[in-house]
Design a protein around this motif. Structure first.
Motif, mmCIF file in Angstrom:
data_model
loop_
_atom_site.group_PDB
_atom_site.id
_atom_site.type_symbol
_atom_site.label_atom_id
_atom_site.label_comp_id
_atom_site.label_asym_id
_atom_site.label_seq_id
_atom_site.Cartn_x
_atom_site.Cartn_y
_atom_site.Cartn_z
ATOM 1 N N GLN A 72 -51.873 -28.783 34.895
ATOM 2 C CA GLN A 72 -50.602 -28.096 35.161
ATOM 3 C C GLN A 72 -49.968 -28.633 36.438
ATOM 4 O O GLN A 72 -48.762 -28.855 36.500
ATOM 5 N N ARG A 75 -48.545 -32.073 35.816
ATOM 6 C CA ARG A 75 -47.303 -32.035 35.033
ATOM 7 C C ARG A 75 -46.105 -31.610 35.896
ATOM 8 O O ARG A 75 -44.977 -31.964 35.609
ATOM 9 N N LEU A 82 -39.394 -36.371 26.702
ATOM 10 C CA LEU A 82 -39.702 -36.781 25.323
ATOM 11 C C LEU A 82 -38.494 -37.475 24.678
ATOM 12 O O LEU A 82 -37.350 -37.175 25.003
ATOM 13 N N ALA A 86 -36.405 -32.439 23.022
ATOM 14 C CA ALA A 86 -36.726 -31.145 22.407
ATOM 15 C C ALA A 86 -36.495 -29.992 23.378
ATOM 16 O O ALA A 86 -37.420 -29.483 23.999
ATOM 17 N N ILE A 102 -37.858 -20.405 36.783
ATOM 18 C CA ILE A 102 -38.226 -18.990 36.645
ATOM 19 C C ILE A 102 -39.729 -18.864 36.407
ATOM 20 O O ILE A 102 -40.380 -17.963 36.916
ATOM 21 N N TYR A 103 -40.296 -19.818 35.654
ATOM 22 C CA TYR A 103 -41.727 -19.747 35.331
ATOM 23 C C TYR A 103 -42.611 -20.118 36.536
ATOM 24 O O TYR A 103 -43.617 -19.469 36.777
ATOM 25 N N HIS A 104 -42.195 -21.153 37.261
ATOM 26 C CA HIS A 104 -43.097 -21.687 38.297
ATOM 27 C C HIS A 104 -42.774 -21.246 39.724
ATOM 28 O O HIS A 104 -43.592 -21.434 40.614
ATOM 29 N N ARG A 148 -33.676 -30.670 33.292
ATOM 30 C CA ARG A 148 -34.761 -29.691 33.157
ATOM 31 C C ARG A 148 -36.052 -30.230 33.774
ATOM 32 O O ARG A 148 -36.811 -29.505 34.416
ATOM 33 N N LEU A 152 -38.480 -29.132 38.805
ATOM 34 C CA LEU A 152 -39.666 -28.874 39.622
ATOM 35 C C LEU A 152 -39.867 -29.933 40.714
ATOM 36 O O LEU A 152 -40.931 -30.008 41.317
ATOM 37 N N ASN B 40 -46.195 -13.117 35.791
ATOM 38 C CA ASN B 40 -45.151 -14.137 35.675
ATOM 39 C C ASN B 40 -43.875 -13.555 35.071
ATOM 40 O O ASN B 40 -43.908 -12.953 33.996
ATOM 41 N N ARG B 41 -42.755 -13.770 35.753
ATOM 42 C CA ARG B 41 -41.487 -13.200 35.311
ATOM 43 C C ARG B 41 -41.079 -13.662 33.921
ATOM 44 O O ARG B 41 -40.644 -12.884 33.082
ATOM 45 N N ALA B 42 -41.210 -14.982 33.699
ATOM 46 C CA ALA B 42 -40.761 -15.540 32.420
ATOM 47 C C ALA B 42 -41.545 -14.911 31.262
ATOM 48 O O ALA B 42 -40.980 -14.612 30.209
ATOM 49 N N GLN B 45 -40.381 -11.275 30.730
ATOM 50 C CA GLN B 45 -39.086 -11.249 30.027
ATOM 51 C C GLN B 45 -39.273 -11.553 28.550
ATOM 52 O O GLN B 45 -38.601 -10.971 27.693
ATOM 53 N N GLY B 134 -42.641 -29.994 24.507
ATOM 54 C CA GLY B 134 -41.706 -30.098 25.627
ATOM 55 C C GLY B 134 -42.013 -29.069 26.701
ATOM 56 O O GLY B 134 -41.975 -29.375 27.896
ATOM 57 N N LEU B 135 -42.353 -27.850 26.283
ATOM 58 C CA LEU B 135 -42.692 -26.795 27.253
ATOM 59 C C LEU B 135 -44.026 -27.104 27.933
ATOM 60 O O LEU B 135 -44.169 -26.915 29.143
ATOM 61 N N LEU B 137 -45.226 -29.962 28.538
ATOM 62 C CA LEU B 137 -45.015 -31.042 29.504
ATOM 63 C C LEU B 137 -44.307 -30.551 30.763
ATOM 64 O O LEU B 137 -44.272 -31.247 31.765
ATOM 65 N N LEU B 138 -43.738 -29.353 30.697
ATOM 66 C CA LEU B 138 -43.142 -28.735 31.893
ATOM 67 C C LEU B 138 -44.161 -27.832 32.593
ATOM 68 O O LEU B 138 -43.789 -26.977 33.399
ATOM 69 N N ALA B 139 -45.426 -28.002 32.232
ATOM 70 C CA ALA B 139 -46.528 -27.216 32.813
ATOM 71 C C ALA B 139 -46.388 -25.737 32.500
ATOM 72 O O ALA B 139 -46.817 -24.886 33.270
ATOM 73 N N ILE B 140 -45.738 -25.430 31.378
ATOM 74 C CA ILE B 140 -45.626 -24.030 30.958
ATOM 75 C C ILE B 140 -46.756 -23.755 29.975
ATOM 76 O O ILE B 140 -46.892 -24.468 28.971
ATOM 77 N N ASP B 141 -47.570 -22.752 30.301
ATOM 78 C CA ASP B 141 -48.720 -22.424 29.456
ATOM 79 C C ASP B 141 -48.207 -21.756 28.165
ATOM 80 O O ASP B 141 -47.624 -20.673 28.218
ATOM 81 N N GLN B 144 -49.441 -18.338 27.484
ATOM 82 C CA GLN B 144 -48.855 -17.333 28.367
ATOM 83 C C GLN B 144 -47.390 -17.058 28.022
ATOM 84 O O GLN B 144 -46.947 -15.917 28.076
ATOM 85 N N TYR B 145 -46.662 -18.107 27.667
ATOM 86 C CA TYR B 145 -45.212 -17.956 27.486
ATOM 87 C C TYR B 145 -44.808 -17.653 26.044
ATOM 88 O O TYR B 145 -43.836 -16.943 25.810
#
Lengths: 238, 260
Positions: A72, A75, A82, A86, A102-104, A148, A152, B40-42, B45, B134-135, B137-141, B144-145
């Motif tokens: 994590q 990343r 990609l 996507a 918002i997530y991180h 996007r 980060l 986690n806020r996201a 929500q 895609g998510l 790769l944004l380090a979004i679990d 969790q999400y």
């Protein structure tokens, strides 16, 4: 210059073993014909896929020993765009770009959306912020996707099919964008089969043909290479 | 022929146990990362959005079914009390049957048809289009999400919708019987409530939470198996729905056996 990526034991077709070290704050282009293995190499260098026989270090993270936690963290520092752009299809553009914030982070929603707007403006997106991705052109989707991934503040960004779906004018704009990102301190690794655009923005080049990996320090070296695959590739494009 | 039949039976048995094992691991991971992700806020929500879709959207159809069951089950059963006698015992049996069996099962079936199919189609298409990758790769679990909010929301909605169904079905039936046949039946309102001991209420809450969680976990599990082709979405949806129905009945039986 410090290397941001180090890949060891990459084997070429003629059995030669090469170690790759890509310096920080440069634009590296992976070139080659379609289906030559550019994306596979890009994924390996980004730590998206792991080959235990080719130890790769990205932003100080050894990819073969990643845990869920360190993956994590990696990343967040090594963004990967990609090729199919996507975006989350039921989120608006502003929601897509503010989602990682918002997530991180602890940013309030309003501040995250403000930052998302700034990012979208900085990459040159001029469309509707409240539109859904399905309403966008491929070029706009690519800009949103890059914004996007910049949310980060990564150290390096990997972009697969960096010039796909773009006309000549858009390609020039993207070359300018990649150069702008580099001047802002980012390292870029682009995979493309578009040699003309690659020549304009690339500083060093990796050429792949028949799984053979060749590294060139500049375009001059690449274009004067006597390698038959490169000669054929460049001749076909001309 | 017999050997082939035995082989097939054996393979299916192994596959069933393998599925239950993998689903359990998936469910456990969703719960673990989900509880971690409550900060986690996201994720919070996402739970809110799922509760709205799963819960509020199902109210009209459940109201309709609950009224039907009130008219078709509760009212005729109350009418029979005069013939049989022992009103108090019978209202207790009726109350427990509706609250502990009918309401959770009817709500679960609605949830499976409405929400589980929507989850598979939504997540399956996201998976197919590369949005899930895609998510990641944004380090979004993803657990969790995407997974945990659906599991939590389904569990919460199953519980509240089941309460809603039970209340309408039971009290609606008593009310109809009171209005149509005899006002005396309206006295059953208190008896119906008294029939539910604290231990039965605990079983009711647990059962509904497990039902909701399992329905959503099964749907998410199948949806994330969509990889290559758009036809996999309806195939996985079909699997998710059938498997969720089977699991709900098996879990219901287990609750029944353990509560005896």
């Amino acid at each position: 210059m410090t290397a941001i990526i180090q890949a060891k034991n990459l084997q070429t077709v003629n059995g030669e073993i090469i170690n790759l070290a890509l310096p920080q704050n440069t634009i590296t282009v992976i070139l080659g014909a379609s289906r030559s293995g550019k994306s596979a190499l890009l994924q390996q260098l980004a730590g998206v896929t792991v080959h235990s026989e080719n130890p790769t270090t990205v932003c100080g993270f050894e990819t073969s020993t990643l845990t869920e936690n360190t993956r994590q963290k990696l990343r967040q520092r090594a963004a990967y765009v990609l090729p199919n752009n996507a975006l989350v299809s039921n989120h608006t553009i502003i929601q897509n770009v503010s989602l990682p914030l918002i997530y991180h982070t602890t940013l309030a929603r309003k501040d995250a959306e403000q930052e998302a707007r700034r990012l979208l403006e900085s990459v040159g997106y001029q469309g509707n912020y409240k539109a859904l991705p399905s309403a966008l052109t491929e070029q706009q989707k690519r800009l949103v996707n890059i914004a996007r991934n910049l949310a980060l503040k990564p150290d390096v960004i990997f972009i697969d099919e960096a010039f796909a779906y773009l006309d000549n004018i858009a390609k020039r704009e993207f070359v300018a964008l990649y150069q702008q990102l580099q001047t802002e301190g980012l390292s870029l690794i682009l995979a493309t089969h578009d040699s003309e655009a690659a020549k304009q923005c690339g500083e060093q080049f990796i050429f792949i043909a028949n799984e053979e990996i060749l590294f060139f320090e500049d375009w001059e070296n690449l274009s004067h290479s006597e390698n038959q695959d490169i000669t054929n590739y460049l001749a076909r494009i001309r | 022929m017999l050997l082939r039949l035995c082989g097939r039976l054996g393979r299916n048995t192994i596959n069933t146990f393998a599925y239950i094992y993998h689903l359990s691991l998936f469910f456990e991971k969703a719960l673990y990362t989900g509880f971690k992700g409550l900060a986690n806020r996201a994720s919070r929500q996402a739970i809110g959005a799922q509760v709205f879709f799963t819960g509020i959207g199902a109210l009209p159809v459940l109201l309709f079914l609950a009224l039907l069951s009130a008219a078709a089950i509760t009212t005729p059963a109350i009418n029979l009390f005069d013939t049989i006698g022992q009103d108090r015992d019978l209202i207790s049996i009726l109350s427990q049957t509706i609250v502990l069996e009918l309401a959770p099962l009817a709500t679960a079936l609605i949830l499976i048809n409405r929400s589980a199919s929507a989850i598979v189609i939504d997540l399956g298409n996201m998976s197919l289009r590369g949005e899930v990758l895609g998510l990641e790769l944004l380090a979004i679990d993803i657990n969790q999400y995407l997974v945990a909010p659906r599991v939590f929301a389904a569990a919460i909605c199953q519980l509240f919708l089941s309460v809603y169904f039970a209340a309408i079905s039971l009290y609606g039936g008593i009310f109809i019987a009171g209005m149509v046949h005899s006002h005396r039946y309206l006295n059953f309102v208190d008896d119906a409530l008294m029939a539910l001991s604290p231990s039965l209420l605990v079983i009711f809450i647990l059962k509904n939470l497990v039902f909701g969680g399992v329905i959503a976990a099964s749907a998410c599990y199948q949806a994330l198996h969509v990889e290559d082709c758009v036809t996999q979405v309806p195939q996985q949806a079909q699997k998710a729905l059938v498997r969720a129905i089977c699991l709900i009945f098996v879990i219901n039986a287990l609750f029944l056996v353990t509560s005896l």
